[in-house]
Design an enzyme around this catalytic site. Structure first.
Site, PDB file in Angstrom:
ATOM      1  N   ARG A 198       0.859  -1.184   0.000  1.00 39.48           N
ATOM      2  CA  ARG A 198       0.000   0.000   0.000  1.00 39.48           C
ATOM      3  C   ARG A 198       0.900   1.240   0.000  1.00 39.48           C
ATOM      4  O   ARG A 198       1.923   1.265   0.683  1.00 39.48           O
ATOM      5  CB  ARG A 198      -0.891   0.038   1.244  1.00 39.48           C
ATOM      6  CG  ARG A 198      -2.082  -0.920   1.202  1.00 39.48           C
ATOM      7  CD  ARG A 198      -3.139  -0.497   0.171  1.00 39.48           C
ATOM      8  NE  ARG A 198      -4.302  -1.359   0.149  1.00 39.48           N
ATOM      9  CZ  ARG A 198      -4.462  -2.416  -0.652  1.00 39.48           C
ATOM     10  NH1 ARG A 198      -3.524  -2.751  -1.524  1.00 39.48           N
ATOM     11  NH2 ARG A 198      -5.569  -3.131  -0.594  1.00 39.48           N
ATOM     12  N   GLU A 227      -4.141   7.421  -5.291  1.00 44.03           N
ATOM     13  CA  GLU A 227      -4.240   6.757  -6.601  1.00 44.03           C
ATOM     14  C   GLU A 227      -5.493   7.213  -7.322  1.00 44.03           C
ATOM     15  O   GLU A 227      -6.539   7.334  -6.680  1.00 44.03           O
ATOM     16  CB  GLU A 227      -4.271   5.238  -6.411  1.00 44.03           C
ATOM     17  CG  GLU A 227      -2.988   4.707  -5.795  1.00 44.03           C
ATOM     18  CD  GLU A 227      -3.010   3.187  -5.572  1.00 44.03           C
ATOM     19  OE1 GLU A 227      -3.988   2.534  -5.973  1.00 44.03           O
ATOM     20  OE2 GLU A 227      -2.051   2.675  -5.000  1.00 44.03           O
ATOM     21  N   HIS A 246      -0.913   0.014  -9.800  1.00 43.56           N
ATOM     22  CA  HIS A 246      -1.611  -0.923  -8.902  1.00 43.56           C
ATOM     23  C   HIS A 246      -2.136  -2.140  -9.673  1.00 43.56           C
ATOM     24  O   HIS A 246      -3.341  -2.418  -9.697  1.00 43.56           O
ATOM     25  CB  HIS A 246      -2.764  -0.221  -8.159  1.00 43.56           C
ATOM     26  CG  HIS A 246      -3.082  -0.883  -6.836  1.00 43.56           C
ATOM     27  ND1 HIS A 246      -3.446  -0.199  -5.703  1.00 43.56           N
ATOM     28  CD2 HIS A 246      -3.089  -2.198  -6.475  1.00 43.56           C
ATOM     29  CE1 HIS A 246      -3.669  -1.055  -4.710  1.00 43.56           C
ATOM     30  NE2 HIS A 246      -3.459  -2.280  -5.151  1.00 43.56           N
TER      31      HIS A 246
HETATM   32  C1  DGY Z   1      -5.705  -6.065  -2.896  1.00 45.08           C
HETATM   33  O1  DGY Z   1      -6.485  -6.964  -3.217  1.00 45.08           O
HETATM   34  O2  DGY Z   1      -5.702  -5.586  -1.761  1.00 45.08           O
HETATM   35  C2  DGY Z   1      -4.730  -5.591  -3.915  1.00 45.08           C
HETATM   36  O3  DGY Z   1      -4.126  -4.414  -3.559  1.00 45.08           O
HETATM   37  C3  DGY Z   1      -5.369  -5.454  -5.282  1.00 45.08           C
HETATM   38  O4  DGY Z   1      -5.494  -6.691  -5.791  1.00 45.08           O
END
Ligand code: DGY
Length: 285
Positions: A198, A227, A246
């Site tokens: 993250r 984002e 992402h």
């Molecule tokens: C999640 O699932 O948390 C990822 O960041 C995206 O697939």
């Protein structure tokens, strides 16, 4: 907000902020099913207080995300984006002993911060590159160390010894901004930092300074604090930063499985059955 007012169930994405305002607007809501493993975009405590079930999609994206982590690691180490740009900009004049020199991956030391399923999947890939693997997590996992060929070390030691540092922690109050100037300064000047977790585990201004001042060599990130990143974000100007939008879990098969799982979780909760993946099981009947 208008859409949830009459809804019994909600399927959401990690870009949806499921906060108290939304939960209060949705009087009939019984389940929030996110198509993600991370659920830092949901106020789980507020949902739990309101007896709303929250579900996520763990497991199916582990290997796909570990693949992207390794793709970023290799690309940053061997400067693939710069190589591509150099050719397109007409700088490939001839073979040269010193053109676009990168860093070896095989035999290097990899530091994995966060040793859940994705961290472990990255460790498995590192073995194929004969890497020395260090890890740090809330709890040491001695039972995994021989099989995965990895060693638990303190966070600071991991930063100091690793050639590559990769993050696989969930975003929590404890992990928010754990990579700041102090952390980057502990890393080798030749180190490469990778983040597929993250954006908010990093202080982005500190990462920018570390890359500009060459206090670390390079970084590759798939996630950002905000984002999508703004077109003129100063981070995007840095030649030693590789950014992807992402796409950690973005393979056809994995995204389809995540979508199926999100639907199955939702339908189970609406039918009064326990969903396979509930993050607040205390609200289940
Ligand atoms: C999640 O699932 O948390 C990822 O960041 C995206 O697939």
């Amino acid at each position: 907000m208008a859409g949830v007012r009459e809804a019994d169930g909600l399927i959401c994405l990690l870009t949806d902020n499921i906060d108290v305002g939304l939960l209060d607007a949705a009087e009939h809501l019984r389940v929030v099913s996110t198509m993600a493993v991370g659920y830092d975009h949901i106020d789980v405590a507020a949902a739990t207080e309101r007896k709303i079930i929250v579900t996520n999609t763990p497991g199916v994206l582990t290997e796909t995300t570990a693949d992207l982590t390794f793709a970023l690691l290799l690309s940053a180490a061997r400067r693939l984006p710069e190589s591509q740009r150099a050719i397109r900009d007409g700088h490939w004049k001839s073979w040269s002993p010193t053109f676009l020199l990168g860093h070896d991956v095989y035999g290097a030391t990899l530091g994995i911060v966060g040793f859940g399923a994705i961290g472990q999947a990255v460790a498995r890939r590192a073995r194929g590159f004969d890497m020395r693997v260090l890890y740090n997590s809330r709890t040491a996992r001695p039972e995994l160390e021989t099989g995965l060929g990895c060693t638990y070390v303190a966070f600071d030691e991991l930063l100091e010894q690793s050639d590559f540092v990769t993050v696989h922690v969930p975003l929590t109050p404890e992990t928010r901004h754990m990579f700041d100037t102090a952390a980057f300064q502990r890393m080798k000047t030749t180190a490469i930092f990778i983040n597929t977790a993250r954006g908010s585990v990093v202080v982005e201004a500190d990462l920018q300074r570390a890359l500009e001042s060459k206090s670390i060599a390079a970084a590759a990130i798939d996630v950002a604090e905000s984002e999508p990143m703004a077109e003129h974000d100063p981070l995007l100007q840095l030649p030693n930063l590789l950014v992807t939008p992402h796409i950690g879990s973005a393979s056809v098969r994995t995204r389809a499985r995540m979508a199926d799982m999100a639907v199955d979780n939702l339908l189970a909760a609406l039918d009064g059955r326990p969903p396979d993946h509930c993050v607040n099981p205390q609200v289940l009947p």
